[in-house]
Design a protein around this motif. Sequence first.
Motif, PDB file in Angstrom:
ATOM      1  N   LYS A 309      14.196 -47.480  25.885  1.00  0.00           N
ATOM      2  CA  LYS A 309      13.888 -48.798  25.516  1.00  0.00           C
ATOM      3  C   LYS A 309      13.165 -49.575  26.825  1.00  0.00           C
ATOM      4  CE  LYS A 309      16.757 -51.420  23.042  1.00  0.00           C
ATOM      5  NZ  LYS A 309      18.131 -52.114  22.906  1.00  0.00           N
ATOM      6  N   GLY A 310      12.985 -48.839  27.834  1.00  0.00           N
ATOM      7  CA  GLY A 310      12.370 -49.360  28.889  1.00  0.00           C
ATOM      8  C   GLY A 310      13.192 -50.085  29.890  1.00  0.00           C
ATOM      9  N   ILE A 311      14.584 -49.867  29.782  1.00  0.00           N
ATOM     10  CA  ILE A 311      15.342 -50.647  30.528  1.00  0.00           C
ATOM     11  C   ILE A 311      15.970 -49.791  31.842  1.00  0.00           C
ATOM     12  CG2 ILE A 311      17.727 -51.875  30.486  1.00  0.00           C
ATOM     13  CD1 ILE A 311      17.094 -52.358  27.583  1.00  0.00           C
ATOM     14  N   TYR A 312      15.491 -50.127  32.908  1.00  0.00           N
ATOM     15  CA  TYR A 312      15.906 -49.473  34.029  1.00  0.00           C
ATOM     16  C   TYR A 312      16.605 -50.628  35.132  1.00  0.00           C
ATOM     17  CZ  TYR A 312      12.930 -45.946  32.579  1.00  0.00           C
ATOM     18  OH  TYR A 312      12.123 -44.895  31.718  1.00  0.00           O
ATOM     19  N   PRO A 313      17.319 -49.877  36.183  1.00  0.00           N
ATOM     20  CA  PRO A 313      17.844 -51.020  37.364  1.00  0.00           C
ATOM     21  C   PRO A 313      16.635 -51.867  37.698  1.00  0.00           C
ATOM     22  CG  PRO A 313      18.312 -48.589  37.814  1.00  0.00           C
ATOM     23  CD  PRO A 313      17.466 -48.608  36.930  1.00  0.00           C
ATOM     24  N   ASN A 314      16.854 -53.054  38.129  1.00  0.00           N
ATOM     25  CA  ASN A 314      16.066 -54.070  38.657  1.00  0.00           C
ATOM     26  C   ASN A 314      16.443 -54.175  40.028  1.00  0.00           C
ATOM     27  OD1 ASN A 314      17.788 -56.068  38.719  1.00  0.00           O
ATOM     28  ND2 ASN A 314      17.391 -56.417  36.464  1.00  0.00           N
ATOM     29  N   VAL A 315      15.878 -54.980  40.810  1.00  0.00           N
ATOM     30  CA  VAL A 315      16.020 -55.359  42.208  1.00  0.00           C
ATOM     31  C   VAL A 315      17.323 -55.837  42.487  1.00  0.00           C
ATOM     32  CG1 VAL A 315      15.139 -57.744  42.212  1.00  0.00           C
ATOM     33  CG2 VAL A 315      14.978 -56.374  44.203  1.00  0.00           C
ATOM     34  N   ASP A 316      17.937 -56.666  41.524  1.00  0.00           N
ATOM     35  CA  ASP A 316      19.555 -56.951  41.648  1.00  0.00           C
ATOM     36  C   ASP A 316      20.286 -55.749  41.637  1.00  0.00           C
ATOM     37  OD1 ASP A 316      18.976 -59.465  42.190  1.00  0.00           O
ATOM     38  OD2 ASP A 316      18.851 -59.854  39.831  1.00  0.00           O
ATOM     39  N   PHE A 317      20.240 -54.814  41.069  1.00  0.00           N
ATOM     40  CA  PHE A 317      21.169 -53.524  40.791  1.00  0.00           C
ATOM     41  C   PHE A 317      21.741 -53.100  42.359  1.00  0.00           C
ATOM     42  CE2 PHE A 317      23.083 -49.558  39.521  1.00  0.00           C
ATOM     43  CZ  PHE A 317      24.148 -50.057  38.729  1.00  0.00           C
ATOM     44  N   TYR A 318      20.966 -52.541  42.893  1.00  0.00           N
ATOM     45  CA  TYR A 318      21.344 -51.990  44.188  1.00  0.00           C
ATOM     46  C   TYR A 318      21.449 -52.795  45.238  1.00  0.00           C
ATOM     47  CZ  TYR A 318      21.649 -47.343  42.057  1.00  0.00           C
ATOM     48  OH  TYR A 318      21.931 -46.224  41.250  1.00  0.00           O
ATOM     49  N   SER A 319      20.744 -54.195  45.188  1.00  0.00           N
ATOM     50  CA  SER A 319      20.884 -54.941  46.396  1.00  0.00           C
ATOM     51  C   SER A 319      22.238 -55.701  46.460  1.00  0.00           C
ATOM     52  CB  SER A 319      20.095 -56.156  46.089  1.00  0.00           C
ATOM     53  OG  SER A 319      20.310 -56.987  45.159  1.00  0.00           O
ATOM     54  N   ALA A 320      23.056 -55.523  45.177  1.00  0.00           N
ATOM     55  CA  ALA A 320      24.524 -55.753  45.175  1.00  0.00           C
ATOM     56  C   ALA A 320      25.307 -54.790  46.280  1.00  0.00           C
ATOM     57  CB  ALA A 320      25.113 -55.675  43.872  1.00  0.00           C
ATOM     58  N   THR A 321      25.244 -53.584  46.059  1.00  0.00           N
ATOM     59  CA  THR A 321      25.889 -52.679  46.850  1.00  0.00           C
ATOM     60  C   THR A 321      25.585 -52.748  48.344  1.00  0.00           C
ATOM     61  OG1 THR A 321      25.635 -51.163  45.080  1.00  0.00           O
ATOM     62  CG2 THR A 321      26.617 -50.189  47.100  1.00  0.00           C
ATOM     63  N   THR A 322      24.089 -52.998  48.586  1.00  0.00           N
ATOM     64  CA  THR A 322      23.842 -53.107  49.863  1.00  0.00           C
ATOM     65  C   THR A 322      24.224 -54.357  50.384  1.00  0.00           C
ATOM     66  OG1 THR A 322      21.399 -52.312  48.862  1.00  0.00           O
ATOM     67  CG2 THR A 322      21.525 -53.275  51.066  1.00  0.00           C
ATOM     68  N   TYR A 323      24.194 -55.591  49.805  1.00  0.00           N
ATOM     69  CA  TYR A 323      24.846 -56.731  50.534  1.00  0.00           C
ATOM     70  C   TYR A 323      26.075 -56.437  50.929  1.00  0.00           C
ATOM     71  CZ  TYR A 323      20.328 -59.069  49.422  1.00  0.00           C
ATOM     72  OH  TYR A 323      18.877 -59.630  49.768  1.00  0.00           O
ATOM     73  N   HIS A 324      26.729 -55.888  49.866  1.00  0.00           N
ATOM     74  CA  HIS A 324      28.342 -55.647  50.090  1.00  0.00           C
ATOM     75  C   HIS A 324      28.692 -54.872  51.446  1.00  0.00           C
ATOM     76  CE1 HIS A 324      32.686 -55.446  49.121  1.00  0.00           C
ATOM     77  NE2 HIS A 324      32.427 -53.995  49.442  1.00  0.00           N
ATOM     78  N   SER A 325      27.547 -53.775  51.505  1.00  0.00           N
ATOM     79  CA  SER A 325      27.919 -52.945  52.765  1.00  0.00           C
ATOM     80  C   SER A 325      27.359 -53.553  53.986  1.00  0.00           C
ATOM     81  CB  SER A 325      26.994 -51.577  52.741  1.00  0.00           C
ATOM     82  OG  SER A 325      27.525 -50.888  51.529  1.00  0.00           O
ATOM     83  N   ILE A 326      26.653 -54.718  53.924  1.00  0.00           N
ATOM     84  CA  ILE A 326      26.037 -55.376  54.996  1.00  0.00           C
ATOM     85  C   ILE A 326      27.245 -56.300  55.442  1.00  0.00           C
ATOM     86  CG2 ILE A 326      24.619 -57.198  55.853  1.00  0.00           C
ATOM     87  CD1 ILE A 326      22.208 -55.573  54.271  1.00  0.00           C
TER      88      ILE A 326
END
Length: 379
Positions: A309-326
Amino acid sequence: MTTATAAPKGLEGIVAAETEMSFIDGEKGVLEYVGIAIDDLARHSCFEEVVYLLWNLKLPTVTELDAFKAELRGRYALPHGMLERIKRLPKDAEPMHVLRTLVSALGMHDPDPNAIDPKAARHKALNILGHTPTLIAMFDRHRKGEEIVHPDTSLSFAGNFLYMLNGERPTETMERAFDACMILHADHGLNNSTFTARVVISTLSDMYSAMTAAIGALRGPLHGGANEGVMHLLNDIASPKDVPARIEGMLERKEKIMGFGHRVYKAYDPRATYLKTLAKQLAEDTGNSALYEKSSAIEKVMEAKVAAKGIYPNVDFYSATTYHSIGLDLDLFTPMFAMSRVSGWAGHVLEQLADNRLYRPKAAYIGPHGVAYTPIGER
Ligand code: ACO
């Protein structure tokens, strides 16, 4: 009687402004800033250079970049009286509400807040961009009862923020990762908060009002607030093996999975491509692999169930894990988005002012006509 036809709901597909800053091809998953692929910028540029590019529509020379960095660093420190304001804020206030309030308050510390000629508007844009990290970091330390750390003008935008937040200089890897996040979030066409900023400035209001309104728009869970929603979901799932049942159940109940889907992208969000690699690396480096594995498992289920349906991860999806790791607290994720996007909002405000016409669309009235007024006692 004239009847107006309503534009598509949510103004989908409507072109409502011209910009020279970012180009998006949602079908192909392309994002460029002034013609340069976002991936190249994330890999090779720095946030300051990207802001220069967005505001000047060209890459700077070494001298121009050094001068711009110096100008921005001169704005890290807050105007007199702002720290006292921060110290009076309730410690349990949500950081996005705090940021919205403080950016608004900056206008009261500006001796000439309403000036919007090109020179004044650019000066204010730089001020707000330089002050935003300081506002967020100082509030975070205030709410935790920690000593305030004043900005270090020898550090980059990204490095100085992490320094003010944590009280120690970040490692080069952390600074670089955070800087890449800032680059990826800087501008994105006529997204909701950018549109908001342009609508506000089109009344010839002022830079502070436009930025304050944009912050309010960004914090919604369908926009920039989604990165916090992603983290809540990840925290709520105990292990990667629990992911399929949880996500499939949510989809069956027609619940939205935060961090997926986009009004414009019907392919993989190019910002998510870079962030995915960054998130994996940082998670491994910081002992957060389990979190990355859960994210990856969610993506697999979503790919099988809704990618068609054209639904893929957007900028927010992996930024969550990234910010948590930071090492950022969950409720600072959306402020991080705002801290970077101030550059895009300001650039759009400058564009709008350069060729302004008041935004004033019409509403298609769908209510009744000719209704007799009933006195209050007879209703
Ligand atoms: N999870 C599950 N289903 C979804 C999702 C999702 N994240 N996103 C869209 N869908 C489905 C909808 O249920 C709908 O299905 P239907 O046709 O069977 O009813 C269809 O896809 C279309 O969805 P809409 O919400 O109408 O699409 P729209 O273009 O209005 O929304 C939006 C885009 C708001 C981003 C949406 O995808 C969403 O809510 N995503 C989750 C929130 C999110 O991650 N927001 C951040 C966006 S990026 C940013 O602002 C930085």
